[in-house]
Design a protein around this motif. Structure first.
Motif, PDB file in Angstrom:
ATOM      1  N   LEU A  20     -37.603  40.218  87.384  1.00 35.33           N
ATOM      2  CA  LEU A  20     -36.860  41.289  88.044  1.00 35.33           C
ATOM      3  C   LEU A  20     -35.369  40.978  88.124  1.00 35.33           C
ATOM      4  O   LEU A  20     -34.532  41.855  87.959  1.00 35.33           O
ATOM      5  CB  LEU A  20     -37.397  41.541  89.450  1.00 35.33           C
ATOM      6  N   ILE A  29     -30.657  52.092  90.928  1.00 34.27           N
ATOM      7  CA  ILE A  29     -30.546  51.608  92.313  1.00 34.27           C
ATOM      8  C   ILE A  29     -29.257  50.806  92.496  1.00 34.27           C
ATOM      9  O   ILE A  29     -28.628  50.858  93.544  1.00 34.27           O
ATOM     10  CB  ILE A  29     -31.784  50.779  92.711  1.00 34.27           C
ATOM     11  N   ASP A  30     -28.840  50.103  91.477  1.00 29.12           N
ATOM     12  CA  ASP A  30     -27.637  49.273  91.596  1.00 29.12           C
ATOM     13  C   ASP A  30     -26.336  50.040  91.380  1.00 29.12           C
ATOM     14  O   ASP A  30     -25.251  49.480  91.476  1.00 29.12           O
ATOM     15  CB  ASP A  30     -27.708  48.113  90.607  1.00 29.12           C
ATOM     16  N   VAL A  41     -29.147  43.022  93.142  1.00 28.02           N
ATOM     17  CA  VAL A  41     -30.218  44.014  93.037  1.00 28.02           C
ATOM     18  C   VAL A  41     -31.206  43.556  91.969  1.00 28.02           C
ATOM     19  O   VAL A  41     -30.820  43.294  90.828  1.00 28.02           O
ATOM     20  CB  VAL A  41     -29.663  45.407  92.673  1.00 28.02           C
ATOM     21  N   HIS A  43     -34.456  45.001  90.133  1.00 27.01           N
ATOM     22  CA  HIS A  43     -35.167  46.271  90.042  1.00 27.01           C
ATOM     23  C   HIS A  43     -35.792  46.486  88.680  1.00 27.01           C
ATOM     24  O   HIS A  43     -35.447  45.835  87.700  1.00 27.01           O
ATOM     25  CB  HIS A  43     -34.235  47.442  90.370  1.00 27.01           C
ATOM     26  N   LYS A  44     -36.723  47.406  88.661  1.00 28.74           N
ATOM     27  CA  LYS A  44     -37.382  47.823  87.422  1.00 28.74           C
ATOM     28  C   LYS A  44     -37.591  49.322  87.500  1.00 28.74           C
ATOM     29  O   LYS A  44     -38.204  49.830  88.427  1.00 28.74           O
ATOM     30  CB  LYS A  44     -38.726  47.103  87.268  1.00 28.74           C
ATOM     31  N   ALA A  45     -37.039  50.021  86.531  1.00 25.44           N
ATOM     32  CA  ALA A  45     -37.169  51.476  86.480  1.00 25.44           C
ATOM     33  C   ALA A  45     -38.219  51.870  85.447  1.00 25.44           C
ATOM     34  O   ALA A  45     -38.548  51.102  84.550  1.00 25.44           O
ATOM     35  CB  ALA A  45     -35.821  52.104  86.126  1.00 25.44           C
ATOM     36  N   ASP A  54     -37.493  54.315  90.235  1.00 23.82           N
ATOM     37  CA  ASP A  54     -36.838  53.017  90.280  1.00 23.82           C
ATOM     38  C   ASP A  54     -37.273  52.328  91.562  1.00 23.82           C
ATOM     39  O   ASP A  54     -37.297  52.939  92.636  1.00 23.82           O
ATOM     40  CB  ASP A  54     -35.311  53.158  90.226  1.00 23.82           C
ATOM     41  N   ASN A  55     -37.648  51.087  91.438  1.00 21.48           N
ATOM     42  CA  ASN A  55     -38.090  50.268  92.561  1.00 21.48           C
ATOM     43  C   ASN A  55     -37.321  48.964  92.513  1.00 21.48           C
ATOM     44  O   ASN A  55     -37.133  48.410  91.426  1.00 21.48           O
ATOM     45  CB  ASN A  55     -39.588  49.939  92.442  1.00 21.48           C
ATOM     46  N   GLY A  56     -36.888  48.494  93.664  1.00 15.56           N
ATOM     47  CA  GLY A  56     -36.173  47.238  93.635  1.00 15.56           C
ATOM     48  C   GLY A  56     -35.961  46.632  95.004  1.00 15.56           C
ATOM     49  O   GLY A  56     -36.263  47.228  96.032  1.00 15.56           O
ATOM     50  N   THR A  68     -37.384  52.255  96.980  1.00 18.96           N
ATOM     51  CA  THR A  68     -38.187  52.946  95.971  1.00 18.96           C
ATOM     52  C   THR A  68     -37.758  54.397  95.941  1.00 18.96           C
ATOM     53  O   THR A  68     -37.708  55.059  96.969  1.00 18.96           O
ATOM     54  CB  THR A  68     -39.696  52.859  96.305  1.00 18.96           C
ATOM     55  N   ALA A  89     -30.141  53.685  97.729  1.00 20.17           N
ATOM     56  CA  ALA A  89     -29.912  52.249  97.908  1.00 20.17           C
ATOM     57  C   ALA A  89     -28.688  51.990  98.782  1.00 20.17           C
ATOM     58  O   ALA A  89     -28.711  51.119  99.659  1.00 20.17           O
ATOM     59  CB  ALA A  89     -29.758  51.568  96.557  1.00 20.17           C
TER      60      ALA A  89
END
Length: 98
Positions: A20, A29-30, A41, A43-45, A54-56, A68, A89
């Motif tokens: 990640l 998110i970033d 940050v 994250h993985k989209a 997108d979650n991170g 999320t 975020a």
């Protein structure tokens, strides 16, 4: 996770966090918080034509917050979803960072 996957180890968890931390997929998110001093940050989209997600984890020296954002648009998801993820975020960081 260990209950669902008994073979999952602490080393597996560290490896997933490492992955990640090394994702290079900017502008989600970033988007607003990724360049702030002391903020990192992870994250993985993911997306399909009609949805973007997108979650991170947004980290700063005083803590962390999980973010999320899941969007759907029948005509097709686009850059507006990424902008929303960045705004969510930023709002979460303002709220929890103080």
């Amino acid at each position: 996770l260990r209950a669902a996957q008994p073979g999952f180890t602490a080393a597996d968890g560290r490896y997933l966090l490492y992955l990640l931390a090394h994702v290079r997929d900017p502008g989600k998110i970033d988007r607003e918080v990724g360049r702030l001093p002391g903020v990192r940050v992870l994250h993985k989209a993911g997306w399909i034509n009609v949805a973007r997600h997108d979650n991170g984890i947004v980290l700063w020296p005083g803590g962390a917050v999980l973010v999320t954002v899941m969007t759907y648009r029948p005509a097709g998801a686009g850059a507006a979803s990424d902008v929303l993820a960045g705004r969510v975020a930023a709002a979460a960081l303002r709220r929890f960072r103080g």
